[in-house]
Enzyme design. Structure first.
Site, mmCIF file in Angstrom:
data_model
loop_
_atom_site.group_PDB
_atom_site.id
_atom_site.type_symbol
_atom_site.label_atom_id
_atom_site.label_comp_id
_atom_site.label_asym_id
_atom_site.label_seq_id
_atom_site.Cartn_x
_atom_site.Cartn_y
_atom_site.Cartn_z
ATOM 1 N N LYS A 89 -41.593 13.154 -4.892
ATOM 2 C CA LYS A 89 -42.804 12.419 -5.304
ATOM 3 C C LYS A 89 -44.086 12.822 -4.555
ATOM 4 C CE LYS A 89 -41.766 10.542 -8.258
ATOM 5 N NZ LYS A 89 -41.211 11.195 -9.491
ATOM 6 N N THR A 90 -44.057 13.995 -3.972
ATOM 7 C CA THR A 90 -45.257 14.455 -3.269
ATOM 8 C C THR A 90 -46.077 15.451 -4.082
ATOM 9 O OG1 THR A 90 -43.950 16.175 -2.199
ATOM 10 C CG2 THR A 90 -44.296 14.138 -0.941
ATOM 11 N N GLY A 91 -45.582 15.799 -5.279
ATOM 12 C CA GLY A 91 -46.326 16.763 -6.104
ATOM 13 C C GLY A 91 -45.489 17.957 -6.532
ATOM 14 N N THR A 93 -43.630 18.548 -9.231
ATOM 15 C CA THR A 93 -43.793 18.989 -10.624
ATOM 16 C C THR A 93 -45.058 19.842 -10.756
ATOM 17 O OG1 THR A 93 -42.895 16.807 -11.185
ATOM 18 C CG2 THR A 93 -43.790 18.123 -12.999
ATOM 19 N N TRP A 94 -46.119 19.368 -10.172
ATOM 20 C CA TRP A 94 -47.410 20.053 -10.248
ATOM 21 C C TRP A 94 -47.349 21.420 -9.561
ATOM 22 C CZ3 TRP A 94 -52.374 17.853 -7.456
ATOM 23 C CH2 TRP A 94 -53.505 18.508 -7.957
ATOM 24 N N HIS A 146 -35.396 20.205 -1.754
ATOM 25 C CA HIS A 146 -35.906 19.026 -1.040
ATOM 26 C C HIS A 146 -35.379 19.000 0.402
ATOM 27 C CE1 HIS A 146 -37.800 17.161 -4.429
ATOM 28 N NE2 HIS A 146 -36.704 16.744 -5.029
ATOM 29 N N SER A 177 -45.152 5.748 -5.732
ATOM 30 C CA SER A 177 -44.705 6.630 -6.818
ATOM 31 C C SER A 177 -43.181 6.622 -6.901
ATOM 32 C CB SER A 177 -45.229 8.047 -6.553
ATOM 33 O OG SER A 177 -44.826 8.920 -7.568
ATOM 34 N N TYR A 235 -51.427 17.445 -1.209
ATOM 35 C CA TYR A 235 -51.703 16.984 -2.583
ATOM 36 C C TYR A 235 -53.184 16.649 -2.733
ATOM 37 C CZ TYR A 235 -51.083 14.054 -6.806
ATOM 38 O OH TYR A 235 -51.160 13.506 -8.069
ATOM 39 N N LYS A 306 -49.616 8.639 -12.971
ATOM 40 C CA LYS A 306 -51.082 8.589 -12.936
ATOM 41 C C LYS A 306 -51.686 9.874 -12.367
ATOM 42 C CE LYS A 306 -52.046 3.656 -12.594
ATOM 43 N NZ LYS A 306 -52.460 2.610 -11.658
HETATM 44 P P1 PAP Z 1 -40.327 14.549 -8.317
HETATM 45 O O1 PAP Z 1 -39.989 14.524 -6.846
HETATM 46 O O2 PAP Z 1 -39.575 13.528 -9.112
HETATM 47 O O3 PAP Z 1 -40.285 15.917 -8.904
HETATM 48 P P2 PAP Z 1 -43.132 14.820 -7.974
HETATM 49 O O4 PAP Z 1 -43.533 15.756 -9.037
HETATM 50 O O5 PAP Z 1 -42.992 15.357 -6.592
HETATM 51 O O6 PAP Z 1 -41.840 14.037 -8.409
HETATM 52 O O7 PAP Z 1 -44.205 13.654 -7.880
HETATM 53 C C1 PAP Z 1 -44.594 12.924 -8.993
HETATM 54 C C2 PAP Z 1 -46.029 12.547 -8.767
HETATM 55 O O8 PAP Z 1 -46.874 13.681 -9.047
HETATM 56 C C3 PAP Z 1 -46.470 11.449 -9.709
HETATM 57 O O9 PAP Z 1 -47.459 10.729 -8.985
HETATM 58 P P3 PAP Z 1 -47.869 9.214 -9.322
HETATM 59 O O10 PAP Z 1 -46.628 8.422 -9.483
HETATM 60 O O11 PAP Z 1 -48.681 8.774 -8.145
HETATM 61 O O12 PAP Z 1 -48.686 9.287 -10.552
HETATM 62 C C4 PAP Z 1 -47.052 12.237 -10.858
HETATM 63 O O13 PAP Z 1 -47.931 11.511 -11.658
HETATM 64 C C5 PAP Z 1 -47.772 13.335 -10.091
HETATM 65 N N1 PAP Z 1 -48.043 14.521 -10.919
HETATM 66 C C6 PAP Z 1 -47.216 15.121 -11.801
HETATM 67 N N2 PAP Z 1 -47.816 16.167 -12.363
HETATM 68 C C7 PAP Z 1 -49.054 16.239 -11.833
HETATM 69 C C8 PAP Z 1 -50.168 17.113 -12.035
HETATM 70 N N3 PAP Z 1 -50.127 18.106 -12.905
HETATM 71 N N4 PAP Z 1 -51.282 16.876 -11.313
HETATM 72 C C9 PAP Z 1 -51.345 15.863 -10.426
HETATM 73 N N5 PAP Z 1 -50.333 15.006 -10.194
HETATM 74 C C10 PAP Z 1 -49.194 15.189 -10.889
#
Ligand code: PAP
Length: 329
Positions: A89-91, A93-94, A146, A177, A235, A306
């Protein structure tokens, strides 16, 4: 290129890797797992009933613990491997999307890019899920994990053979998150985790791959010692100045952006392709699922909530914010 995640079912550590692991060795790891499991400290789980503590880190007793043991016992890194390392949940996916798009930018056009039809998680195999067909991937391999830096086998770190891109995020946003995400995946037979419970667990370090602060510190220290091997990103910085960070990423990956690419706006194209607005509105990320194992199937849309900085604060009380800030400082 095959974008599917390589058979990540970790219910048993029974996979062969590169054809180099004989079944006796796998058997030994399985035996060790069965032996240690009953004696490990237990904490309340977020998505599963319990987490267990192994070598100082909290893990799901099935998939994550077995995955870590598999990596420690059997993974054969290549000197060219590049890992995207994150705490959940630190970013992730991005950064997966950005890393994949940056690394492969001469290979794919932006109009028909694989990221338009593939969830970013499918673009980088997840090491901790014991993939068994990594040998089919050409070097350099882009992988994700991870696992905390300090728990990775020496073959990946002490010998400094692999490179790591790490991203950290404000723990308040990570906690919220994660709490929202995990409650969506929590089995119906377990009562939802309250924010107060999640907060306590998080502060005590009891969360997947936690304590969060140890995870960040491990990669942070490694990035100070060997900046050419560990790129440490935030992030919040990525949100603030995505183009600057993407250029740093290009350099670190060994593919710096040329002046021509910069003048043609390639960096901005990558940023746009991987933006929250773009990815979260793609059909694949709105309606498809990611099958991590026979038990864990996640709607892709849950990876996009978000995507904001500071949203965690709106869920937490002043006291909670104070306590988490104190742990961090
Ligand atoms: P994971 O560990 O399950 O893969 P991960 O992708 O690390 O999750 O984190 C998800 C967070 O990244 C979510 O944050 P939020 O709950 O505060 O909204 C998600 O919305 C955010 N996220 C996913 N894709 C993007 C992106 N393209 N740009 C910015 N934030 C993103």
């Amino acid at each position: 290129m095959d974008f599917s995640l390589p058979s990540p079912d970790c219910n048993t550590i029974s996979k062969t890797y590169n054809g180099q692991i004989n079944s006796d060795l796998i058997q030994k790891t399985n035996e060790r797992y069965r032996e240690i499991l009953p004696n490990l400290p237990r904490g309340k789980g977020w998505m599963t009933e319990h987490l267990v503590q192994y070598q100082g880190v909290w893990l799901t007793p099935n998939a994550a613990l077995k995955g870590l043991m598999w990596v420690q016992d059997h993974f054969k890194p290549r000197s060219t491997d590049i890992f995207l390392a994150t705490f959940p949940k630190t970013g992730t996916t991005w950064l997966k999307a950005l890393t994949f798009a940056t690394f492969n930018r001469t290979r794919y056009g932006f109009a028909d890019h694989p990221l338009l039809t593939t969830v970013p998680h499918r673009c980088l195999p997840f090491l901790d899920a014991c993939p068994n067909d990594l040998d089919g991937f050409p070097s350099p391999r882009l992988l994700s994990t991870h696992i905390p830096y300090t728990l990775l086998p020496n073959s990946m770190t002490v010998n400094r053979s692999c490179r790591f891109v790490y991203i950290c995020r404000d723990p308040k946003d990570v906690l919220v998150s994660k709490w929202l995400f995990m409650n969506k995946l929590r089995p119906k037979e377990l009562a939802p985790l309250s924010l107060e419970e999640a907060f306590e667990l998080f502060c005590q370090g009891i969360s997947h791959y936690g304590p969060y602060w140890d995870h960040v510190l491990g990669y942070w220290k490694a990035s100070l010692e060997t900046p050419e091997k560990v790129l440490f990103l935030k992030y919040e910085e990525l949100k603030e100045e995505p183009s600057v960070v993407v250029k740093r990423l290009g350099e670190f990956l060994g593919h710096p952006f040329s002046l021509q690419e910069e003048s043609e706006g390639v960096v901005e194209e990558i940023v746009k392709l991987c933006s929250f607005e773009n990815l979260s509105n793609l059909e694949v990320n709105k309606s498809s699922v990611l099958k991590l194992s026979t038990q864990i199937i996640i709607d892709n849309r849950h990876f996009f909530r978000k995507g904001k900085v500071g949203d965690g604060k709106s869920y937490l009380t002043d006291e909670m914010i104070k306590r988490i800030n104190e742990i961090t400082s």
